[in-house]
Design an enzyme around this catalytic site. Structure first.
Site, PDB file in Angstrom:
ATOM      1  N   CYS A 185      53.237  12.570 -20.369  1.00 42.39           N
ATOM      2  CA  CYS A 185      53.254  10.911 -20.429  1.00 42.39           C
ATOM      3  C   CYS A 185      53.806  10.518 -19.001  1.00 42.39           C
ATOM      4  CB  CYS A 185      53.984  10.636 -21.503  1.00 42.39           C
ATOM      5  SG  CYS A 185      55.877  11.372 -21.545  1.00 42.39           S
ATOM      6  N   GLU A 202      58.352   5.919 -27.439  1.00 36.61           N
ATOM      7  CA  GLU A 202      57.907   6.508 -26.296  1.00 36.61           C
ATOM      8  C   GLU A 202      56.724   6.858 -26.219  1.00 36.61           C
ATOM      9  OE1 GLU A 202      57.168   8.488 -23.443  1.00 36.61           O
ATOM     10  OE2 GLU A 202      58.006  10.200 -24.161  1.00 36.61           O
TER      11      GLU A 202
HETATM   12  P1  NAD Z   1      46.637  10.498 -31.381  1.00 28.05           P
HETATM   13  O1  NAD Z   1      47.117   9.165 -30.995  1.00 28.05           O
HETATM   14  O2  NAD Z   1      45.950  10.912 -32.569  1.00 28.05           O
HETATM   15  O3  NAD Z   1      48.117  11.451 -31.585  1.00 28.05           O
HETATM   16  C1  NAD Z   1      49.007  11.205 -30.660  1.00 28.05           C
HETATM   17  C2  NAD Z   1      50.456  11.905 -31.434  1.00 28.05           C
HETATM   18  O4  NAD Z   1      50.759  10.997 -32.523  1.00 28.05           O
HETATM   19  C3  NAD Z   1      49.895  13.304 -32.433  1.00 28.05           C
HETATM   20  O5  NAD Z   1      50.992  14.101 -32.026  1.00 28.05           O
HETATM   21  C4  NAD Z   1      49.649  12.766 -33.691  1.00 28.05           C
HETATM   22  O6  NAD Z   1      50.095  13.694 -34.558  1.00 28.05           O
HETATM   23  C5  NAD Z   1      50.572  11.476 -33.726  1.00 28.05           C
HETATM   24  N1  NAD Z   1      50.113  10.462 -34.812  1.00 28.05           N
HETATM   25  C6  NAD Z   1      48.720  10.351 -34.792  1.00 28.05           C
HETATM   26  N2  NAD Z   1      48.653   9.398 -35.708  1.00 28.05           N
HETATM   27  C7  NAD Z   1      49.858   9.167 -36.333  1.00 28.05           C
HETATM   28  C8  NAD Z   1      50.455   8.339 -37.201  1.00 28.05           C
HETATM   29  N3  NAD Z   1      49.547   7.462 -37.888  1.00 28.05           N
HETATM   30  N4  NAD Z   1      51.854   8.468 -37.693  1.00 28.05           N
HETATM   31  C9  NAD Z   1      52.250   9.154 -36.988  1.00 28.05           C
HETATM   32  N5  NAD Z   1      51.929  10.061 -36.104  1.00 28.05           N
HETATM   33  C10 NAD Z   1      50.625  10.151 -35.603  1.00 28.05           C
HETATM   34  O7  NAD Z   1      46.230  11.190 -29.960  1.00 28.05           O
HETATM   35  P2  NAD Z   1      45.833  12.780 -29.726  1.00 28.05           P
HETATM   36  O8  NAD Z   1      44.483  13.090 -29.464  1.00 28.05           O
HETATM   37  O9  NAD Z   1      46.794  13.844 -30.344  1.00 28.05           O
HETATM   38  O10 NAD Z   1      46.402  12.710 -28.212  1.00 28.05           O
HETATM   39  C11 NAD Z   1      45.865  12.089 -27.332  1.00 28.05           C
HETATM   40  C12 NAD Z   1      46.560  10.806 -26.798  1.00 28.05           C
HETATM   41  O11 NAD Z   1      47.883  10.587 -27.194  1.00 28.05           O
HETATM   42  C13 NAD Z   1      46.739  11.079 -25.124  1.00 28.05           C
HETATM   43  O12 NAD Z   1      45.638  10.351 -24.629  1.00 28.05           O
HETATM   44  C14 NAD Z   1      47.996  10.172 -24.984  1.00 28.05           C
HETATM   45  O13 NAD Z   1      47.584   8.910 -24.581  1.00 28.05           O
HETATM   46  C15 NAD Z   1      48.834  10.140 -26.142  1.00 28.05           C
HETATM   47  N6  NAD Z   1      49.932  11.109 -26.152  1.00 28.05           N
HETATM   48  C16 NAD Z   1      51.031  10.641 -25.660  1.00 28.05           C
HETATM   49  C17 NAD Z   1      52.191  11.697 -25.614  1.00 28.05           C
HETATM   50  C18 NAD Z   1      53.303  11.071 -25.009  1.00 28.05           C
HETATM   51  O14 NAD Z   1      54.317  12.303 -24.344  1.00 28.05           O
HETATM   52  N7  NAD Z   1      53.850   9.972 -24.921  1.00 28.05           N
HETATM   53  C19 NAD Z   1      52.120  12.926 -26.048  1.00 28.05           C
HETATM   54  C20 NAD Z   1      50.780  13.481 -26.526  1.00 28.05           C
HETATM   55  C21 NAD Z   1      49.602  12.316 -26.637  1.00 28.05           C
END
Ligand code: NAD
Length: 481
Positions: free
Chosen positions: A286, A252
Site C-alpha cells: 500500500c 488502512e
Molecule cells: P479486494 O478489494 O477484493 O480485497 C482486498 C482485501 O479485502 C482482501 O484481503 C479481501 O479478502 C478483503 N475483502 C474484500 N471484500 C471484503 C469484505 N466485504 N469484507 C471484509 N474483507 C473483504 O481486492 P483484491 O483483488 O484482493 O486486491 C486488490 C486491491 O486491494 C488492490 O488493488 C489494492 O488496492 C487493495 N489492497 C490493499 C491492501 C493494503 O495494504 N491497503 C492490501 C491488499 C489489497
C-alpha cells in the site's frame, strides 16, 4: 502438500482448531507455480456466532488481566516467532510469493510490534483533573471491547501481527479474519500467542466468504471495533456497515505513492533506495512508490538509470536464493496490471522496460515483469487508480508548486517520498504533502513505534506506535464527589 508448507489449515474458535468437516473450502495456491498448497475450511454463520460468544467471554477475562501478564504473552510470542522464523517465512513465501528474505523481514515486523505493544501495555495512563478538594475526577483509558479485524494477503504475517498485537496489548479480545489466499502465516502467528499463554477465548481466527464474515461480525452487538486493511471501496463499504452501530473503525486503505525527485537530489543514492523499494513484494504494497515526478533537469538520466537497474532484477520463485522479485500474489493481479499498462500505452505512455507478463521460472505462476512507464499522461487510468503491482510511472515536472500539486492531486494520501539535498525545501515538502506518511531522502517510513496510516480516501486511524494501541482504547471520565 508442498515441501515446507508446514501448517494445518484450520479455523480457531474458542480454543478449538476446526477442520473442514463438511464446510465449504478454499484452495490455497502457490503463486509461483499455481500448485495447490491445501484446502482451507470456510466458517459458517454458526461458527461466527461461536467466535462472538468466545470473544465476549474473552474480553471479560483479558481486560481483568494485569498489564504484566499481557506483556508476558506478547514478549513470549515474539520470542517464539524468532525461533520459528525459518518455518513461518517459508510458509509466507509459498502462499504469497514474496521472496524469502522479504518474508523474514516481515516476520521482524510482527516481532517488533509484539515487543513494542508488550512495553506499551504497561503505559496505558489516565489522568487526574484538578477539582475542589473532596472531588476526584479521573480520566481513564479502557479497552474498547471485542475487535473484528480483517487482513489482506500482501503482508500475511505482519498484518495479523499488527492487529493482534494492538488489540491484545490494549486488553481487547479479537476475532481476526486473515486472507483466505495466505492463511498459514497468520495461523502460525496466532499459535505463537497461544503457546505463549494467551487464553483461548481472547483470540479466534476465522476464514470465510469475506462479505458474509464481515457483515455477520459487524452486525453483532458484541463487536465494538472494526480494523480493516485493504482496498478503498471495501473500506468504505465496511465503514458504512460499522456506522449503523457507531462502531469504532480503523481503516488502512490503498495508496498511490507520489515520489518527488528534485534536480539537486543525490540521484544514485535515491535509486539505490527507491528501485528495490518499488519492486518489493512485486509492488503489492500500500505504501509502494508509484508516481515518480522527476524535475526536468535530471528526468532523462533518472528514467534511464532507473530502467537499467530494473532490468537487472532477477525474477522467479521467492524460495530460490538470489531472486529479487517473486510472482504476484494471485491471478487477478497480472490481469489488472496488464490492463493498466495497455491503457497507459494507448494514451501515450512509453514502455521503458517490462510491460508484459512472464519472467518467472514456471508457466503456472502469476508473474509480471518489473515495468517502467515513462511520460505517462495524467489521464491514464494507472495515474489515477492504485495499480498495486510492479510498475513505476515517470513524469517530468518544472517547479516546486507543480510537484506539490501533482503529489496532492489524487484522493489518496497514504505514503509519499521526496528526494532533495535542500534542507529548507525538505521542510516545506514535509508540511505541504497531504499524506499520512512522508519519507524525505529515505524509504524507511515505518517502525513499531511509528504511526502507520493514511488521510483522505486512504483511511483513518493509525496502526503501530502508541497511536495503534490508543485506537483500541476508549476514554472515560469518572467524577466522584
Ligand atoms: P479486494 O478489494 O477484493 O480485497 C482486498 C482485501 O479485502 C482482501 O484481503 C479481501 O479478502 C478483503 N475483502 C474484500 N471484500 C471484503 C469484505 N466485504 N469484507 C471484509 N474483507 C473483504 O481486492 P483484491 O483483488 O484482493 O486486491 C486488490 C486491491 O486491494 C488492490 O488493488 C489494492 O488496492 C487493495 N489492497 C490493499 C491492501 C493494503 O495494504 N491497503 C492490501 C491488499 C489489497
Amino acid at each position: 502438500m508442498a515441501e515446507g508448507y508446514d501448517t494445518e489449515l484450520k479455523l480457531f474458535i474458542d480454543g478449538e482448531w476446526i477442520g473442514a468437516e463438511g464446510r465449504d473450502t478454499h484452495k490455497v495456491v502457490n503463486p509461483a507455480t499455481g500448485e495447490t498448497l491445501g484446502e482451507l475450511p470456510l466458517a459458517t454463520p454458526a461458527d461466527l456466532d461461536r467466535a462472538l460468544d468466545a470473544a465476549q467471554r474473552g474480553f471479560k477475562i483479558w481486560r481483568a488481566t494485569s498489564a504484566d501478564q499481557k506483556a508476558a504473552v506478547l514478549y513470549g510470542a515474539a520470542q517464539l516467532l524468532r525461533e520459528r522464523t525459518d518455518k513461518i517465512a517459508r510458509i509466507a513465501t509459498l502462499e504469497e510469493g514474496k521472496t524469502l528474505p522479504e518474508a523474514r523481514g516481515e516476520l521482524m515486523m510482527a516481532i517488533n510490534l509484539f515487543e513494542f505493544y508488550a512495553a506499551e501495555a504497561k503505559r496505558i495512563y489516565g489522568r487526574v483533573l484538578v477539582r475542589p478538594s473532596g472531588t476526584l475526577s479521573r480520566v481513564m483509558k479502557e479497552p474498547v471491547g471485542p475487535v473484528a479485524a480483517f487482513c489482506p494477503w500482501n503482508f500475511p504475517i505482519g498484518n495479523p501481527g499488527r492487529k493482534l498485537g494492538a488489540a491484545i496489548g490494549a486488553g481487547c479480545s479479537i476475532i481476526i479474519k486473515p486472507p483466505e489466499e495466505a492463511p498459514g502465516s497468520a495461523i502460525e502467528v496466532l499459535k505463537s500467542l497461544l503457546d505463549a499463554g494467551l487464553p483461548k477465548e481472547v483470540a479466534s481466527m476465522v476464514f470465510g466468504v469475506p462479505d458474509m464474515v464481515s457483515r455477520h461480525l459487524i452486525a453483532s452487538p458484541v463487536t465494538r471495533k472494526v480494523s480493516f486493511t485493504g482496498s478503498v471501496p471495501v473500506g468504505k463499504h465496511l465503514a458504512k456497515l460499522a456506522a449503523e452501530s457507531m462502531m469504532r473503525t480503523t481503516m488502512e486503505l490503498g495508496g498511490h505513492g507520489p515520489v518527488l525527485v528534485f534536480d539537486d537530489a543525490d540521484v544514485e543514492r535515491t535509486l539505490d533506495m527507491i528501485v528495490p523499494h518499488k519492486f518489493r513484494n512485486a509492488g503489492q504494497v500500500c505504501v509502494s512508490p508509484t508516481r515518480f515526478y522527476v524535475q526536468e533537469g535530471i528526468y532523462d538520466r533518472f528514467v534511464k538509470s532507473f530502467t537499467e537497474r530494473t532490468e537487472k532484477l532477477t525474477m522467479g520463485d521467492g524460495l530460490v536464493a538470489g531472486i529479487n522479485m517473486g510472482p504476484m500474489a494471485n491471478p487477478r493481479r497480472p490481469d489488472a496490471i496488464e490492463a493498466f499498462v495497455q491503457d497507459a500505452v494507448k494514451v501515450g505512455a512509453r514502455v521503458a522496460t517490462g510491460g508484459e507478463r512472464g519472467g518467472g521460472s514456471s508457466d503456472g505462476g502469476f508473474f509480471f515483469r518489473p515495468t517502467v512507464l515513462a511520460d505517462v499522461p495524467l489521464e491514464a487510468r494507472i495515474m489515477n487508480e492504485e495499480p498495486f503491482g510492479p510498475v513505476a510511472l515517470m513524469r517530468p515536472f518544472k517547479t516546486f508548486d507543480e510537484a506539490i500539486e501533482q503529489a496532492n492531486r489524487l484522493p489518496y494520501g497514504l505514503a509519499a517520498y521526496c528526494f532533495t539535498e535542500n534542507g529548507r525545501r525538505a521542510l516545506l515538502l514535509g508540511d505541504a504533502i497531504e499524506s499520512g506518511m512522508v519519507g524525505i531522502n529515505t524509504v524507511g517510513i515505518g517502525g513499531a513505534d511509528s504511526p502507520f496510516g493514511g488521510v483522505k480516501d486512504s483511511g483513518h486511524g493509525s496502526e503501530d506506535g502508541p497511536e495503534g494501541l490508543e485506537a483500541c482504547l476508549v476514554t472515560k471520565a469518572i467524577h466522584q464527589a
